[in-house]
Design a protein around this motif. Sequence first.
Motif, PDB file in Angstrom:
ATOM      1  N   ALA A 180       0.835  -1.213   0.000  1.00 27.41           N
ATOM      2  CA  ALA A 180       0.000   0.000   0.000  1.00 27.41           C
ATOM      3  C   ALA A 180       0.864   1.254   0.000  1.00 27.41           C
ATOM      4  N   LEU A 181       1.968   1.244   0.763  1.00 26.10           N
ATOM      5  CA  LEU A 181       2.859   2.401   0.791  1.00 26.10           C
ATOM      6  C   LEU A 181       3.522   2.598  -0.564  1.00 26.10           C
ATOM      7  N   SER A 182       3.929   1.505  -1.189  1.00 24.41           N
ATOM      8  CA  SER A 182       4.541   1.591  -2.518  1.00 24.41           C
ATOM      9  C   SER A 182       3.541   2.144  -3.521  1.00 24.41           C
ATOM     10  N   TYR A 183       2.299   1.707  -3.412  1.00 29.74           N
ATOM     11  CA  TYR A 183       1.230   2.180  -4.285  1.00 29.74           C
ATOM     12  C   TYR A 183       0.970   3.669  -4.050  1.00 29.74           C
ATOM     13  N   PHE A 184       1.020   4.086  -2.767  1.00 29.26           N
ATOM     14  CA  PHE A 184       0.757   5.491  -2.432  1.00 29.26           C
ATOM     15  C   PHE A 184       1.810   6.412  -3.035  1.00 29.26           C
ATOM     16  N   GLY A 185       3.092   6.013  -2.899  1.00 29.64           N
ATOM     17  CA  GLY A 185       4.145   6.822  -3.518  1.00 29.64           C
ATOM     18  C   GLY A 185       4.985   7.563  -2.513  1.00 29.64           C
ATOM     19  N   ASN A 186       4.658   8.806  -2.226  1.00 28.25           N
ATOM     20  CA  ASN A 186       5.464   9.654  -1.340  1.00 28.25           C
ATOM     21  C   ASN A 186       5.110   9.395   0.118  1.00 28.25           C
ATOM     22  N   VAL A 187       5.960   8.617   0.787  1.00 30.89           N
ATOM     23  CA  VAL A 187       5.691   8.228   2.168  1.00 30.89           C
ATOM     24  C   VAL A 187       6.960   8.414   2.997  1.00 30.89           C
ATOM     25  N   THR A 188       6.791   8.979   4.198  1.00 29.73           N
ATOM     26  CA  THR A 188       7.890   9.070   5.161  1.00 29.73           C
ATOM     27  C   THR A 188       7.604   8.110   6.305  1.00 29.73           C
ATOM     28  N   ALA A 189       8.454   7.096   6.453  1.00 33.85           N
ATOM     29  CA  ALA A 189       8.335   6.146   7.554  1.00 33.85           C
ATOM     30  C   ALA A 189       9.262   6.572   8.687  1.00 33.85           C
ATOM     31  N   THR A 190       9.413   5.709   9.699  1.00 34.66           N
ATOM     32  CA  THR A 190      10.212   6.075  10.869  1.00 34.66           C
ATOM     33  C   THR A 190      11.491   5.257  10.953  1.00 34.66           C
ATOM     34  N   VAL A 191      12.548   5.930  11.375  1.00 38.05           N
ATOM     35  CA  VAL A 191      13.777   5.262  11.821  1.00 38.05           C
ATOM     36  C   VAL A 191      14.228   6.034  13.057  1.00 38.05           C
ATOM     37  N   ASN A 192      13.911   5.486  14.221  1.00 39.26           N
ATOM     38  CA  ASN A 192      14.070   6.261  15.455  1.00 39.26           C
ATOM     39  C   ASN A 192      15.497   6.197  15.975  1.00 39.26           C
ATOM     40  N   MET A 193      15.823   7.165  16.835  1.00 34.72           N
ATOM     41  CA  MET A 193      17.127   7.241  17.459  1.00 34.72           C
ATOM     42  C   MET A 193      17.003   6.766  18.906  1.00 34.72           C
ATOM     43  N   MET A 194      17.828   5.817  19.297  1.00 32.34           N
ATOM     44  CA  MET A 194      17.727   5.182  20.609  1.00 32.34           C
ATOM     45  C   MET A 194      18.985   5.448  21.439  1.00 32.34           C
ATOM     46  N   ASP A 195      18.811   5.387  22.758  1.00 31.80           N
ATOM     47  CA  ASP A 195      19.930   5.643  23.669  1.00 31.80           C
ATOM     48  C   ASP A 195      20.706   4.372  24.014  1.00 31.80           C
ATOM     49  N   GLU A 196      20.146   3.216  23.679  1.00 29.56           N
ATOM     50  CA  GLU A 196      20.818   1.961  23.966  1.00 29.56           C
ATOM     51  C   GLU A 196      20.817   1.074  22.734  1.00 29.56           C
ATOM     52  N   GLU A 197      21.814   0.228  22.620  1.00 30.11           N
ATOM     53  CA  GLU A 197      21.901  -0.676  21.481  1.00 30.11           C
ATOM     54  C   GLU A 197      20.792  -1.721  21.544  1.00 30.11           C
ATOM     55  N   ASP A 198      20.353  -2.145  20.360  1.00 33.91           N
ATOM     56  CA  ASP A 198      19.259  -3.106  20.250  1.00 33.91           C
ATOM     57  C   ASP A 198      19.735  -4.311  19.448  1.00 33.91           C
ATOM     58  N   PRO A 199      19.956  -5.444  20.086  1.00 36.34           N
ATOM     59  CA  PRO A 199      20.483  -6.617  19.373  1.00 36.34           C
ATOM     60  C   PRO A 199      19.465  -7.277  18.451  1.00 36.34           C
ATOM     61  N   THR A 200      18.179  -6.863  18.515  1.00 37.20           N
ATOM     62  CA  THR A 200      17.164  -7.507  17.677  1.00 37.20           C
ATOM     63  C   THR A 200      17.175  -6.984  16.241  1.00 37.20           C
ATOM     64  N   ILE A 201      17.880  -5.883  15.975  1.00 31.33           N
ATOM     65  CA  ILE A 201      17.903  -5.332  14.621  1.00 31.33           C
ATOM     66  C   ILE A 201      18.824  -6.195  13.753  1.00 31.33           C
ATOM     67  N   THR A 202      18.285  -6.670  12.636  1.00 29.54           N
ATOM     68  CA  THR A 202      19.064  -7.557  11.771  1.00 29.54           C
ATOM     69  C   THR A 202      20.105  -6.769  10.988  1.00 29.54           C
ATOM     70  N   ASP A 203      21.130  -7.482  10.562  1.00 27.05           N
ATOM     71  CA  ASP A 203      22.175  -6.843   9.751  1.00 27.05           C
ATOM     72  C   ASP A 203      21.598  -6.328   8.448  1.00 27.05           C
ATOM     73  N   GLU A 204      20.648  -7.082   7.878  1.00 27.66           N
ATOM     74  CA  GLU A 204      20.037  -6.667   6.606  1.00 27.66           C
ATOM     75  C   GLU A 204      19.300  -5.336   6.769  1.00 27.66           C
ATOM     76  N   LEU A 205      18.514  -5.244   7.840  1.00 27.57           N
ATOM     77  CA  LEU A 205      17.737  -4.021   8.064  1.00 27.57           C
ATOM     78  C   LEU A 205      18.662  -2.852   8.367  1.00 27.57           C
ATOM     79  N   ARG A 206      19.688  -3.070   9.187  1.00 27.79           N
ATOM     80  CA  ARG A 206      20.616  -1.999   9.517  1.00 27.79           C
ATOM     81  C   ARG A 206      21.340  -1.515   8.262  1.00 27.79           C
ATOM     82  N   SER A 207      21.808  -2.452   7.448  1.00 30.63           N
ATOM     83  CA  SER A 207      22.549  -2.086   6.232  1.00 30.63           C
ATOM     84  C   SER A 207      21.656  -1.317   5.271  1.00 30.63           C
TER      85      SER A 207
END
Length: 898
Positions: A180-207
């Motif tokens: 739906a977002l791809s269909y919509f076109g101009n979309v701003t999603a979130t990438v938040n800034m955190m104070d502590e490291e999060d080991p659940t974030i995958t290497d693929e997503l981080r890269s």
Amino acid sequence: MKKVLTALVVPLISAALFSGLLFTEFYRGLDSKLYDLMLRIRPGIHQDERLLIVDVDDRTITNINMYPLSRDIFADGIILMKEFNPFWAVLDIEFVDRSPAGINLDVMNRNIPEEFDRTFSDIQVNQESLFHSLLEGRFPIEEAGPIVGELSRFTLSEKDRLYEEVQKIARDNDEYLGLALSYFGNVTATVNMMDEEDPTITDELRSYTEENFPFKDKLEIDGDGYDPFSESAEIKPSIMKILSRSTTAGFPRVEIDPDGVRRRVDLIYRNKENYYGQLGFMTYWNMSGRPSMATDGRSLHLKGKEITIPLTQDGRMFIHWPKANYIESFRHLSFYDLYRHDLLMDDLFYNLKLIEQEGLLGYPYYDGDINIMDYYRELESYREQFVQAGDGTAAADYREARDYLLGEVASLLNGTGEEMILQDIEVYGLNPDLSEDQRIYVEDLKNFVPEVFSSSRNILASLQSLRSYLDETIDGSISVLGYSGTSTTDIGVNPFEEGYMNVGLYASVINTLIQRDFLRDIPIWLSAVITLIIAVLTTLIVFRLKPGPGVAAGLLMAMLSFVLPALYFYYRGTYINILPPILATVSAFLATVILNLFRESREKGFIRGAFSHYLSTDVITELIDDPSRLALGGEERELTAIFTDIKGFSTISEKLTPTELVSLLNLYLTEMSDIIMEEKGTIDKYEGDAIISFFGAPLQISNHAEKACMAALKMRDAEKSLNIRLIDQNITPSPILTRIGINTGPMVVGNMGTSKKMDYTIMGSDVNLASRLEGVNKQYGTQILISGATKKQIGDAFVTRELDKVRVVGIQRPVTIYELCGFRKQLSEDQLRAYEIYHQALEFFRAKKWAQAEEFFHMVTELIHNDGPSDVFIKRCKQYSHKAPPADWDGVYNLVKK
């Protein structure tokens, strides 16, 4: 010169002290409140009409009965929005975790039933064809084997196909939202800034995040390399299926000031060597063509756009909030309207399907160019294809086709089709050969057709109205989607509202950038210089003036220390820390005034010492300001006088020694006098246990009657607690009860006596009336009596009741007297009801209806025990029932006792 240099020590110390306090949290909080005040004074920022907040509000959550909303519902809403030509969508929702699989309701409610109907219909037709062929002997039964086998294989094939269709009911909602977002076109999603490291974030997503969303070479740190931007320990992106379909992404993080108010926002955050933009700033930056940027630590410059964004001392941007509450900030659309649109569309075509099943949807009842239901199914199939392909360019054609389809539906529903169907049903029902089941079917159809047509017309009207509203609201919009329901607690505080929904922050950031109406602050060192200059000027000016003009000059400088920064902020949008100049100026002014006053303290000290024991502070102040008032004479003013006296004080005094009596009087008179003076009253004199006071002089106050009544009620209340203390400590043998009389009128006030002995007092017949009213309390069993003149000048906050029209001793004119009962907000319902009944009783009494009056007065005593006025009138009613008053009785009572 030595005195001047000594005096200048004060502003130097003040400027250093109060400027240095800006580094403390508490002091900064106070200064921030002044900033909020300045923001309220300043004209509000213009609101860009394109900005639209799509609220997942209480209406949405309540009607859908779901929180948080499932992602397929978000996807359907975003897909529908695309139909009405929006420009951009900002997601104030962090899709950072995978969601459970969902159910594709379109497949379950529409596709599956249709597939089952078609499949079993085909199987049934094949079976019936085989049986009829065998019955009619078209081929011997021994040759039916191959045909039965073929029919079995067909049935198994259809079963497998249906199984595949049923599997489509389960849907990956994350994938669907991403599409739906791809269909919509101009979309701003979130990438938040955190104070502590999060080991659940995958290497693929981080890269993927680090490759696609930082500014990379678009940001240049100028000057000495000072980096003003905050740093995070970790990033928290949306999941890949969302992030990979978004145009850009920004962080929703907002720093909150120590007092809980959101005034500024980080535009950029640094994580490792990468720089990320804030959610609203990232949207604006992309809308602006992703220009290169440079910062010198005090501003952020967008190259090519010639936009310079000022940064605060901590590297953030002031949010220029709309000068309104949340609902009045920007335009709003409830997400439920998007959801309701699809509900209406489903309901409409469900009804049309029912009509179709009865064979009533085609010619001659509808003479259009299309088969409505086939066209609808094709459109839904095309929509699915467009979304799957992420082809938002088809949205305009899809909307045009949907509008055309709804136009055809309107032609069907509003044309002559319904009338023709009913006529044909009527004719068909006249057939005498119809069976009983057929006749029942005809009757059901007669009821069904008007009902389904009427329902469909209502749905269509609502749908078309809603589509018109959505078109007007969404077209060209920059939409911010987020939760704003009170149950979600996603609520913050801004300078204008304590309950401002946080989703509005991102619209405010975008609007600040679009309008380029930026707010600024100045460095603390510059604030310190300004503070020093104005404090020194204040000292030099005030020091050279006499106390009177010096005070005026000091107050003027204190006012200028507020007004000048306020005007600068009003016109230029630059905030100068107001608190240091104000405090430094005031402290310098006060210190200098004290020095000046010290030089003239002997004269004024003599006056104050000479009169402080027997004149009120206010009188002394006026005498110091104007010694000519020591002259004899007075002036006539309208004042309010109070006379108090303790009931049975002679009996109390007989039981006490002189020392004990003095101690009791001192405690009592101090308590009562303090209340009078707190309400701006002036103590005239004490006569034993009696207090004579007045309001309205020497200080002129317009509400002197209200102040007097307020003091009287407070004295009554204070007396209750005082009695507890006095009895507990054996200071009095019995409780004290103070009777009070109050009158308002013209009185002469001033210094009376001789040039050697004078008293600041009041005189006049209205003074005497106040004294008489205090004594009249005895005859009515009341505690506080006021005159009609006082009654006219007090507001509804006080409850009074009229007692009588009387002539008091020494005063010939009749006076209407009232009991002052209490503050309205402090009286019980029973008391208020009792006073209403009392006034009804009084009307009966004056109408000479003695029996009714006596009955109502008795009702009052049931609600207020030992009610003195009611007891008085009950006795009069009994008296007049036996012997009526003279025929010329005017209702006025002559009181022969003081």
